[in-house]
Motif scaffolding. Structure first.
Motif, PDB file in Angstrom:
ATOM      1  N   TRP A 178       0.816  -1.116   0.093  1.00 46.62           N
ATOM      2  CA  TRP A 178      -0.014   0.022   0.002  1.00 46.62           C
ATOM      3  C   TRP A 178       0.979   1.344  -0.067  1.00 46.62           C
ATOM      4  O   TRP A 178       0.402   2.105  -0.616  1.00 46.62           O
ATOM      5  CB  TRP A 178      -0.799   0.206   1.316  1.00 46.62           C
ATOM      6  CG  TRP A 178      -2.153  -0.906   1.198  1.00 46.62           C
ATOM      7  CD1 TRP A 178      -2.180  -1.830  -0.001  1.00 46.62           C
ATOM      8  CD2 TRP A 178      -3.167  -0.926   2.107  1.00 46.62           C
ATOM      9  NE1 TRP A 178      -3.554  -2.586   0.416  1.00 46.62           N
ATOM     10  CE2 TRP A 178      -4.094  -2.154   1.565  1.00 46.62           C
ATOM     11  CE3 TRP A 178      -3.332  -0.369   3.369  1.00 46.62           C
ATOM     12  CZ2 TRP A 178      -5.172  -2.487   2.296  1.00 46.62           C
ATOM     13  CZ3 TRP A 178      -4.579  -0.949   3.869  1.00 46.62           C
ATOM     14  CH2 TRP A 178      -5.251  -1.774   3.530  1.00 46.62           C
TER      15      TRP A 178
ATOM     16  N   ASP B 114       2.157   1.592  -3.822  1.00 43.89           N
ATOM     17  CA  ASP B 114       1.550   2.208  -4.929  1.00 43.89           C
ATOM     18  C   ASP B 114       0.605   3.348  -4.176  1.00 43.89           C
ATOM     19  O   ASP B 114      -0.212   4.047  -5.134  1.00 43.89           O
ATOM     20  CB  ASP B 114       0.458   0.939  -5.231  1.00 43.89           C
ATOM     21  CG  ASP B 114      -0.477   0.682  -4.147  1.00 43.89           C
ATOM     22  OD1 ASP B 114      -0.775   1.471  -3.092  1.00 43.89           O
ATOM     23  OD2 ASP B 114      -1.374  -0.338  -4.226  1.00 43.89           O
TER      24      ASP B 114
ATOM     25  N   THR C  98      -1.626   3.674  -2.035  1.00 47.86           N
ATOM     26  CA  THR C  98      -2.791   3.398  -1.242  1.00 47.86           C
ATOM     27  C   THR C  98      -2.924   4.346   0.319  1.00 47.86           C
ATOM     28  O   THR C  98      -3.940   4.816   0.542  1.00 47.86           O
ATOM     29  CB  THR C  98      -3.293   2.091  -1.244  1.00 47.86           C
ATOM     30  OG1 THR C  98      -3.302   1.524  -2.460  1.00 47.86           O
ATOM     31  CG2 THR C  98      -4.495   1.925  -0.417  1.00 47.86           C
ATOM     32  N   TRP C  99      -1.807   3.819   1.007  1.00 42.64           N
ATOM     33  CA  TRP C  99      -1.625   4.405   2.415  1.00 42.64           C
ATOM     34  C   TRP C  99      -2.012   6.105   2.275  1.00 42.64           C
ATOM     35  O   TRP C  99      -2.557   6.546   3.285  1.00 42.64           O
ATOM     36  CB  TRP C  99      -0.322   4.028   2.855  1.00 42.64           C
ATOM     37  CG  TRP C  99      -0.091   4.245   4.313  1.00 42.64           C
ATOM     38  CD1 TRP C  99       0.532   4.907   5.037  1.00 42.64           C
ATOM     39  CD2 TRP C  99      -0.681   3.460   5.425  1.00 42.64           C
ATOM     40  NE1 TRP C  99       0.435   4.986   6.458  1.00 42.64           N
ATOM     41  CE2 TRP C  99      -0.502   4.352   6.664  1.00 42.64           C
ATOM     42  CE3 TRP C  99      -1.752   2.600   5.376  1.00 42.64           C
ATOM     43  CZ2 TRP C  99      -1.015   3.542   7.860  1.00 42.64           C
ATOM     44  CZ3 TRP C  99      -2.522   2.020   6.541  1.00 42.64           C
ATOM     45  CH2 TRP C  99      -1.899   2.851   7.916  1.00 42.64           C
TER      46      TRP C  99
ATOM     47  N   ARG D  44      -3.317   7.889   0.229  1.00 44.87           N
ATOM     48  CA  ARG D  44      -4.781   8.530  -0.367  1.00 44.87           C
ATOM     49  C   ARG D  44      -5.411   8.191   1.053  1.00 44.87           C
ATOM     50  O   ARG D  44      -6.661   8.853   1.329  1.00 44.87           O
ATOM     51  CB  ARG D  44      -5.341   7.528  -1.339  1.00 44.87           C
ATOM     52  CG  ARG D  44      -4.570   8.000  -2.767  1.00 44.87           C
ATOM     53  CD  ARG D  44      -5.164   7.304  -4.027  1.00 44.87           C
ATOM     54  NE  ARG D  44      -5.020   5.945  -3.801  1.00 44.87           N
ATOM     55  CZ  ARG D  44      -4.278   5.189  -4.209  1.00 44.87           C
ATOM     56  NH1 ARG D  44      -3.228   5.736  -4.672  1.00 44.87           N
ATOM     57  NH2 ARG D  44      -4.486   3.637  -4.417  1.00 44.87           N
ATOM     58  N   LEU D  45      -5.461   6.969   1.774  1.00 43.67           N
ATOM     59  CA  LEU D  45      -6.389   6.585   2.940  1.00 43.67           C
ATOM     60  C   LEU D  45      -6.048   7.694   4.064  1.00 43.67           C
ATOM     61  O   LEU D  45      -7.007   8.273   4.561  1.00 43.67           O
ATOM     62  CB  LEU D  45      -5.746   5.112   3.486  1.00 43.67           C
ATOM     63  CG  LEU D  45      -6.601   5.116   4.732  1.00 43.67           C
ATOM     64  CD1 LEU D  45      -8.249   4.539   4.203  1.00 43.67           C
ATOM     65  CD2 LEU D  45      -5.877   3.636   5.298  1.00 43.67           C
TER      66      LEU D  45
END
Length: 61
Positions: free
Chosen positions: A8, A11, A13-14, A16-17
């Motif tokens: 994550w 890419d 993801t972390w 964005r979270l």
């Protein structure tokens, strides 16, 4: 568990979270986007020679 976190992180993801959570929390109390920022002298590194020299010079007894 760590492999999932690492995937994550790589890419995005972390990030964005965390951005989404930060936005939701800020909406509860104020505008979603910050309007100002503050920098004080304690949080900004100085590039002076004295600071660099003192950091590498052993303390006198």
């Amino acid at each position: 568990m760590y492999k999932q976190f690492e995937a994550w992180r790589k890419d995005g993801t972390w990030d964005r979270l965390l951005d989404g959570l930060r936005w939701q929390v800020r909406q509860l109390t104020r505008e979603a986007e910050p309007t100002a920022g503050v920098i004080d002298s304690q949080s900004v590194r100085r590039g002076s020679k004295r600071g660099a020299t003192t950091a590498t010079t052993p303390a006198s007894k």
